[in-house]
Design a protein around this motif. Sequence first.
Motif, short mmCIF file in Angstrom:
data_model
loop_
_atom_site.label_atom_id
_atom_site.label_comp_id
_atom_site.label_asym_id
_atom_site.label_seq_id
_atom_site.Cartn_x
_atom_site.Cartn_y
_atom_site.Cartn_z
N ASP A 21 -21.43 -14.70 24.82
CA ASP A 21 -19.87 -14.76 23.81
C ASP A 21 -19.76 -16.25 24.41
OD1 ASP A 21 -19.67 -12.77 22.36
OD2 ASP A 21 -17.93 -11.75 24.21
N SER A 22 -18.84 -17.60 23.63
CA SER A 22 -18.42 -18.70 24.41
C SER A 22 -17.89 -17.82 25.25
CB SER A 22 -18.22 -19.27 23.84
OG SER A 22 -18.77 -19.21 22.68
N LEU A 48 -14.30 -24.80 26.19
CA LEU A 48 -15.24 -24.08 26.05
C LEU A 48 -17.29 -24.03 25.41
CD1 LEU A 48 -14.25 -20.81 24.51
CD2 LEU A 48 -15.37 -21.13 22.32
N THR A 86 -20.12 -23.25 24.68
CA THR A 86 -20.62 -22.03 23.24
C THR A 86 -22.38 -21.99 23.85
OG1 THR A 86 -21.47 -23.40 22.05
CG2 THR A 86 -19.06 -22.57 21.56
N ARG A 106 -7.20 -16.10 30.62
CA ARG A 106 -8.10 -15.77 28.64
C ARG A 106 -9.05 -16.52 27.75
NH1 ARG A 106 -2.93 -16.44 30.88
NH2 ARG A 106 -1.84 -14.08 31.07
N ASN A 107 -9.21 -15.62 27.04
CA ASN A 107 -11.04 -16.25 26.18
C ASN A 107 -10.16 -15.78 24.83
OD1 ASN A 107 -13.27 -17.57 24.62
ND2 ASN A 107 -14.44 -16.19 25.74
N GLY A 108 -9.85 -16.41 24.49
CA GLY A 108 -8.76 -15.33 23.20
C GLY A 108 -7.59 -14.47 23.49
N GLY A 109 -8.14 -13.58 22.72
CA GLY A 109 -7.39 -12.71 22.85
C GLY A 109 -7.72 -11.24 24.34
#
Length: 279
Positions: free
Chosen positions: A148-149, A260, A262, A71-74
């Motif tokens: 995206d990160s 993460l 970035t 998962r990456n965030g939501g």
Amino acid sequence: MNVRAPALYAHRVENETKLTAGDAELTLEPGHGCRIASLRVAGTELLLQGDRFGAFLMVPWVGRTENGVFRNGGVTHQLPVDAPPHAIHGTGRHVAWQEAAPPTDTTAAYYYDLADPWPYPGRVTHTVQLAPHSVTLTMSVEAAADGDSFPAQAGWHPWWRRNLGQGGQDVELAFSAAWQEERGSNHLPNGNRIDPKPGPWDDCFGMPDGVDVTLTWPGEMRLEVRSPASWVVIYDEQPDAVCVEPQSGPPNGLNTAPRLVTPIDPLEISTVWTWHRIG
């Protein structure tokens, strides 16, 4: 990187690059995941030979990712399940890498661009610097400037020969870890940190002051694996080899210890392997 005259270029044959320094010779296969296919010292091969062996790169994740899901965030992503029920060791070992600069007799650099089945654009670069008694490896994972990160991991999976085949004794391992990641029934760390246990191992260890593992073939060779990274997997359950794997996080770390990446903060990891002949 300084480009030298052609006479000092590394030897390249059929997508194979050979570096030499003193009596050390290292062979890279950029078309085969930028794998280190061979490391010979004074004619003695240190790495187990074969298409699955040598020393391969683990990126953009290391070890197993639980059920191939991270998962990456939501957002939830599904990776190919190539070690059922998990996804293992990343995509870098399956692709051809491109030359970042012409190799010299002692240095080489290659890259590949992240693409499907990895869901985020970016670039991975691997640099190799050979010296007469050591090799320095550096890997970076960059996010695309307009992308995206994403969480990522990187590391190396060398298969050191258990026995050098010259009538000597099997290799001995020495290291001092702050903890061992307890392994659950699914072969992944279950979140508990325990005191290191005796081998055999297929386990992840924490070394917050940096990876420091010594392999000794008594009377023949001593090799030190060091890295500023805080994690190492030791695998010695195979009869012909032992693996000492410096890496940027633990197995399933995309989910449990995400680092993460970035557009302005790449992931960078390095390791130095130093050897000394004994006797």
